[in-house]
Every structure is written in structure tokens, then in C-alpha cells.
Design an enzyme around this catalytic site. Structure first.
Site, PDB file in Angstrom:
ATOM      1  N   VAL A 163       0.808  -1.223   0.000  1.00  0.00           N
ATOM      2  CA  VAL A 163       0.000   0.000   0.000  1.00  0.00           C
ATOM      3  C   VAL A 163       0.840   1.270   0.000  1.00  0.00           C
ATOM      4  CG1 VAL A 163      -1.651   1.384   1.341  1.00  0.00           C
ATOM      5  CG2 VAL A 163      -2.022  -1.071   1.033  1.00  0.00           C
ATOM      6  N   GLY A 180       4.562   1.497   0.357  1.00  0.00           N
ATOM      7  CA  GLY A 180       6.006   1.310   0.291  1.00  0.00           C
ATOM      8  C   GLY A 180       6.640   1.091   1.643  1.00  0.00           C
ATOM      9  N   ILE A 233       6.363   2.815   4.374  1.00  0.00           N
ATOM     10  CA  ILE A 233       5.639   3.319   5.544  1.00  0.00           C
ATOM     11  C   ILE A 233       5.035   2.162   6.333  1.00  0.00           C
ATOM     12  CG2 ILE A 233       3.785   4.820   6.350  1.00  0.00           C
ATOM     13  CD1 ILE A 233       4.028   6.336   3.695  1.00  0.00           C
ATOM     14  N   GLU A 292       5.328   6.017 -15.065  1.00  0.00           N
ATOM     15  CA  GLU A 292       5.655   5.102 -16.152  1.00  0.00           C
ATOM     16  C   GLU A 292       5.421   5.779 -17.501  1.00  0.00           C
ATOM     17  OE1 GLU A 292       6.900   2.159 -15.682  1.00  0.00           O
ATOM     18  OE2 GLU A 292       6.612   1.989 -13.512  1.00  0.00           O
ATOM     19  N   LYS A 336      -5.138   0.076  -3.572  1.00  0.00           N
ATOM     20  CA  LYS A 336      -4.643   0.296  -2.214  1.00  0.00           C
ATOM     21  C   LYS A 336      -5.777   0.652  -1.255  1.00  0.00           C
ATOM     22  CE  LYS A 336      -0.135   1.747  -3.976  1.00  0.00           C
ATOM     23  NZ  LYS A 336       0.768   2.893  -4.262  1.00  0.00           N
TER      24      LYS A 336
END
Length: 428
Positions: A129, A131, A133, A187, A202
Site C-alpha cells: 500500500v 512502500g 511506511i 511510467e 490500495k
């Protein structure tokens, strides 16, 4: 005896997981009480793997995921298949699994949880969700004795970077997106980010953990992206003392029978803690009855930060296996369903280009009243024969607000509904 880890995938995140295991081997062994070693790495093409011992590499992911000597399988392939089949096969053969696969968890997390419970193994996914954290474990464990009422999150660094650039520099959407791509935040095909698909996945995971319900999937999340956000929206938000953010919002209904889960741009007051989250950072704001307001902030993406979160899960799983226990999530389901976006209580900011003549404001107010929507404040700016009305509503069901906007679009005094955006505030 060493705890053996198999990696499925060795891209940006997977390669960093390998590096961290090698560099921190002594510290990890001390934390766990036994060494951790990489038992194998599944890749698509062995000749493309760089800096990895060749004897660790294989193209047979299924054989590696079910190999008898493997204890923990780390899946960092992404996508739905073959990730789902590989994870289920690993679980069925007694392996605990660590994954960062938000898309799969959001679409079919219930199946994965059920398989982990049946096999008595762990399924951890802290990195899915936000990284690096630490967020999911606090929601699952630290707040298990509390009642979470609302979760607001900036969970996509690409969109936050774009909106921050539009706000701080006055840049346009296209220019800000191109800058994000040049820096590697976006991207080449940014659709998943700018249209809100990434944040919606997420949001589904957050809602399931925060409200202890397995009934939320990505398909249940109301989703709107940021491609329609204009410089005028940013300026109007600033005039109101707000900033524009793409938020994932998960909230209990007033009758406590369902939850609302949504992702869309909002105008957020500048004094809200999330308003100060800049560039590509992530943050999640939790409102709980006993703990009050909590915020989790940090790097939401990137190979090394995400790999750190993955390795944290590996350590937790290794400790459980050493102790002969497991903590398969998702066992208890509160039964809370997901209510329709139309039932969600929100506020709207509406900008109207109208004919500049007497009676326009009263007619607009009449349309709001017809749909039982109260106007909180209004600002009018003259433009020759035309004018712009900017109105902010009091909270009302989203369906009523949507009908109000459609009614305004059909009125001959309204040249154009120039902008519609929701407004979020602190919980009362």
C-alpha cells in the site's frame, strides 16, 4: 538451520531484497535467532539477471515456489497471473508468503487469506500500500482494540508529485506529468496512476484492514483520476484556503452497516496534515475513536524503501516460523458491506459560467434547494456579459449533489459547469 527464502521476480524491488539480505545477514540472524539465506530466485530470462549468483537463478517459478526446502516465498512479480497461481501453490505446500502485489490483493485477497488460514501459514503484504511506511501492521495489530472510523490517504506518489507541481509552480497537468516521467516517478504509460487505478487497489486493502471486512475489492471502489484537474481548479482551491490532492478515502457509514471506499481529487484545507505532503511522498491519516487522529508518512515507492518493507515482513514470518506459530490475517469478518457512492456524504465545489443578469443566483439557489442541498458559501466574479459563480455546498448525499449538477447543466442561464470537485474536511 538457515531459513530459506525464495524470490519470485528480481526486478527493482526483488534485486534490492537480495542485496539487503546479503548485506544485513549478521544483523538479520541476530534479530530472528537463525540465519536467513536466499534459496532461489525465479526470473523470466537468466541472461538478464545482473549481479546474482547464477546457481540461484531459475526460470521455473512453480518448482521454486513449491520446493521442499523453501520456508518463505516472496512474490514481487506483480499482476494477477501467474502471481496468484504461484502464491496459492506455495501456500498449499506449506510456505508462508510475503507479497507487494496490491492488484492481486485488491482483486482476490479473500481467496489468498482463506488459503493461508487453511494451511496455517502467514500471508504478509506491508509493502503493497505505502512502500516503506509501516501502516498495515499498525492497522491490523496496534489498533485492533480501537474502532477506526475513517482513513484518508495519499497513496500514489506520481499523482501527488503532479498536483504539487501544479500548485507550487503553476505548471499544467501535461507539463507536470512529463516531469514526473523524466524523474522516474511515472511510467511511460501513466494510466494506472493518473486515472486512480493504483490508488483504488490500495484503498480496497486499507478498507479491509481498517474495518475488518473481507468484502471490499478494487471493483467496489469509486474511482476518479486527476486528468481533469485544471489550473483553474488549483487556483480556486487556493482562494478557498485549500490544496488539491488525490485521496483514497475509506469511511464507515453513519448507521455502521457499511463502508464507503473512494478515490478522487479533493480540495483539502491547508491546515489538514495531509495538505502539507509534497512531491512523491505518501501519507495516510487515520481517525480512530480512542487513539484519535494519527498520520503515517514517508516514501511510498522506490526499490530500496519497498524492499525494506518486504524484508520486514520476511523477518516477522521467520520469527513466527521459528516460534511455531502463524498469523494468517482476515479470519474474522465484521460483515460490513460497501455502500454505493451515491449514499456517501460529501461536499461539492462547483464553478459555473453563467449569464451576467439579475436573478441568476436565485435561480441557481433554487436548483440546489430542489435537490435538498444547502449552499455553504458563494463567490461571484463578473466577466462582461458572462459571470462565474463558485459555490460550495454543505455535506449532502453524493447522489443529490450529482443530480444538482446535472440540473444546472440543463438550465439556459448556465453557459457551462466549468468545474466540479469534492471538498474534504476534518471529522467533527
Amino acid at each position: 538451520m538457515a531459513m530459506k527464502v525464495a524470490l519470485l521476480g528480481c526486478g527493482v524491488v526483488g534485486s534490492q531484497v537480495v542485496r539487503l539480505i546479503e548485506e544485513q545477514s549478521e544483523e538479520l540472524a541476530a534479530r530472528i535467532g537463525t540465519p536467513i539465506e536466499v534459496g532461489g530466485i525465479a526470473v523470466r530470462r537468466i541472461d538478464r539477471a545482473r549481479g546474482i549468483a547464477p546457481e540461484l537463478l531459475t526460470t521455473d517459478a512453480m518448482a521454486l515456489a513449491t520446493r521442499p526446502d523453501i520456508d518463505v516465498v516472496v512474490e514481487v512479480i506483480g499482476g494477477i497471473e501467474p502471481a496468484r497461481s504461484l502464491i496459492l501453490a506455495a501456500i498449499e505446500s506449506g510456505k508462508s508468503v510475503v507479497t507487494a502485489n496490491k492488484a492481486l490483493l485488491a482483486e482476490d485477497g479473500q481467496t489468498l487469506h482463506a488459503a493461508a488460514r487453511k494451511a496455517g501459514v502467514d500471508l504478509y503484504y506491508e509493502a503493497s500500500v505505502a512502500g516503506a511506511i509501516p501502516l498495515l501492521r499498525p492497522l491490523r495489530d496496534s489498533l485492533a482494540g480501537d474502532r477506526v472510523n475513517r482513513v484518508l490517504g495519499i497513496v500514489n506518489g506520481t499523482t501527488n508529485y503532479i498536483l504539487d507541481r501544479m500548485d507550487s509552480l503553476g505548471a499544467g497537468f501535461t507539463e507536470s506529468l512529463e516531469e514526473a516521467q523524466a524523474l522516474g516517478y511515472a511510467e511511460a504509460d501513466p494510466t494506472a496512476d493518473v486515472e486512480g487505478f493504483d490508488a483504488a487497489a490500495k484503498a480496497a486493502i486499507l478498507a479491509r484492514l481498517a474495518f475488518h471486512t473481507q468484502r471490499v475489492t478494487a471493483a467496489d471502489v469509486h474511482r476518479e483520476g486527476i486528468t481533469g484537474v485544471t489550473a483553474a481548479d488549483i487556483a480556486s482551491a487556493r482562494a478557498m484556503g485549500c490544496v488539491v490532492k488525490l485521496l483514497a478515502i475509506c469511511q464507515r457509514s453513519e448507521d455502521d452497516k457499511s463502508v464507503g471506499v473512494r478515490v478522487h481529487p479533493v480540495m483539502l484545507p491547508v491546515d489538514h496534515p495531509l495538505a502539507g505532503v509534497k512531491e512523491a511522498y505518501n501519507a495516510v491519516f487515520v481517525e480512530a475513536e480512542s487513539a484519535g487522529r494519527l498520520m503515517f508518512y514517508g516514501a511510498g515507492a522506490g526499490g530500496t524503501p519497498t524492499a525494506g518493507a518486504v524484508l520486514g515482513d520476511v523477518v516477522a514470518v521467520a520469527r513466527n516460523r521459528r516460534a511455531g506459530t502463524s498469523v494468517p490475517e482476515g479470519g474474522h469478518d465484521t460483515g460490513l458491506g460497501v455502500h454505493d457512492m451515491g449514499e456517501t456524504i460529501t461536499s461539492y465545489h462547483v464553478a459555473l459560467d453563467v449569464a451576467d443578469r439579475p436573478g441568476v443566483l436565485s435561480k441557481v439557489a433554487e436548483i440546489f434547494a430542489r435537490h435538498q442541498v444547502s449552499i455553504k458559501n458563494v463567490r461571484q466574479e463578473g466577466r462582461g456579459d458572462d459571470a462565474q459563480l463558485v459555490l460550495v455546498s454543505h455535506p449532502a448525499p453524493d447522489a443529490a449533489l450529482s443530480r444538482t449538477v446535472e440540473d444546472l447543466r440543463g438550465h439556459d442561464m448556465v453557459r457551462e459547469v466549468a468545474s466540479v470537485m469534492r471538498v474534504e474536511t476534518f471529522a467533527e
